[in-house]
Write an enzyme that holds these catalytic residues in place. Structure first.
Site: not given
Length: 319
Positions: A126, A133-135, A140
Site C-alpha cells: 500500500n 498511498v494506496c487505500l 486510491t
C-alpha cells in the site's frame, strides 16, 4: 541505559502530539491549493472547508493515540504532517513513518491526499517508493462502499489509525490482493511472508537512518528524543535477529518470551550491518548538544498565540 518499552518511551516524550508549526517549506503539497478560489476556502473562517478542518484539529488534539504525532501550519490551514510509530509485533516496529497530507478545497466532500515520505523504499503493497498511498479510504484503491470516504463519518484520525492498524500490520505480504487467497494454502506462503517481513524490517531500519541524518522539518526535536530513548531497544532487537534468536517483530525485550526463532542467514548478515550503522548514528545523536540548531524547534511563543486563537475558535463554534 535500561531498555525502554515502546509504551513507556511514548509516554515520556516531551514533544506535543498535536501542535502548530511555522515552516512548511519541505511539505510535499506546498504548491497545492494556490488559486484565488482555493485560497479563499482556507483563509475565510466562515467557509465550510475551514470549519471542517478546524473540527478535524479539535478531534486530533483530543484523541490522538500515543503512537501518532501531528503538525499543522500557521499560514497553511490546508496542510498537515503526521508521523506514525510502527507497532510492536510487526516488521515496522519502532520505525517512524511520515505522511504529508493536504485537504482539498471542497473538504470534506472529497478525501485528503497523502504522500508517504518513502526515501525510495517500497515498504508495503500500500506504500509505494514514489510516496503514493494506496487505500480505499482516500479513494486510491477500489473497495466496498463501507471502506470509502464519507463526508459525514470519515476523519483524519480514522485515516491515520487505519494506516497504522491495517497497512503497517504484522503480515504486510498479504496486503497484496493476489496473496489474500493464499493465506491458508500452505506453509510455503508463511515462509514467503516471513521473508517479506525480513526485507521490510531492513528497509524500516534504513528509513530510521534517513530520519536520523535528515529529520523532516518541525520534527527535529521529536526524532532526537525518540531515538535517544528508543535506540537501545532497537539495537537489542537487531542483535536478537542477527543471532537468529527471534523472528522479525517477535523480540519484546526478553528472548525467552520471543516467538519461535527463525531468521534467514542473509537477514542475519544484513542485521549485523544495520546494527553497526544504527549504533553509530544513535551514538552521535545521543551525544549531540540539545542547543544544536538542528534539533531545536522554533520558539514556542508564536505557537502559543496561534493555539490560543484556535481554542477560541473551537469555543465559538462548538460550545
Amino acid at each position: 541505559m535500561a531498555i525502554v518499552s515502546g509504551e513507556t518511551c511514548n509516554k515520556t516524550m516531551k514533544f506535543p502530539q498535536f501542535d502548530v508549526a511555522l515552516d512548511e517549506s519541505d511539505h510535499y503539497f506546498i504548491k497545492s491549493n494556490q488559486s484565488r478560489k482555493e485560497k479563499k476556502c482556507f483563509n475565510d473562517a466562515n467557509t465550510c472547508t475551514c470549519r471542517a478542518i478546524m473540527k478535524e484539529w479539535k478531534i486530533l488534539e483530543k484523541n490522538l493515540p500515543d503512537s501518532i504525532y501531528v503538525r499543522t501550519y500557521e499560514t497553511r490551514l490546508d496542510l498537515l504532517r503526521a508521523v506514525i510509530i510502527g507497532a510492536s509485533g510487526t516488521p515496522y516496529h519502532d520505525g517512524l513513518f511520515f505522511f504529508d497530507i493536504v485537504f482539498p478545497s471542497d473538504y470534506p466532500n472529497n478525501p485528503p491526499k497523502l504522500n508517504y515520505l518513502s526515501h525510495g523504499f517500497h515498504m508495503n503493497p500500500n506504500l509505494y517508493p514514489n510516496g503514493k498511498v494506496c487505500l480505499s479510504l482516500i479513494n486510491t484503491w477500489h473497495g466496498d462502499k463501507v471502506e470509502k470516504w464519507t463526508p459525514k463519518n470519515s476523519t483524519i484520525l480514522q485515516l491515520l489509525v487505519s494506516i497504522q492498524g491495517l497497512v503497517l500490520n504484522a503480515e504486510p505480504y498479504f496486503n497484496e490482493p493476489a496473496h489474500i487467497r493464499c493465506i491458508n494454502d500452505s506453509d510455503a506462503f508463511s515462509k514467503l511472508s516471513l521473508a517479506y517481513n525480513e526485507d521490510v524490517f531492513i528497509r524500516t531500519c534504513k528509513t530510521m537512518l534517513c530520519h536520523i541524518r535528515a529529520p523532516p522539518k518541525n520534527f527535529e526535536e521529536f526524532v532526537h528524543q525518540y531515538f535517544c530513548e528508543r535506540g537501545e531497544f532497537i539495537l537489542a532487537s537487531l542483535n536478537a535477529y542477527a543471532g537468529g534468536k527471534a523472528t522479525v517483530g517477535g523480540y519484546q525485550g526478553d528472548i525467552k518470551s520471543s516467538s519461535r526463532p527463525y531468521t534467514s542467514f542473509q537477514f542475519q548478515k544484513i542485521s549485523r550491518k544495520m546494527f553497526a550503522d544504527l549504533e553509530s548514528a544513535i551514538k552521535v545523536l545521543s551525544t549531540a548538544k540539545t542547543e544544536d540548531p538542528a534539533i531545536v524547534v522554533e520558539t514556542n511563543k508564536p505557537k502559543i498565540r496561534l493555539m490560543q486563537k484556535i481554542k477560541n475558535f473551537f469555543k465559538f463554534i462548538f460550545e
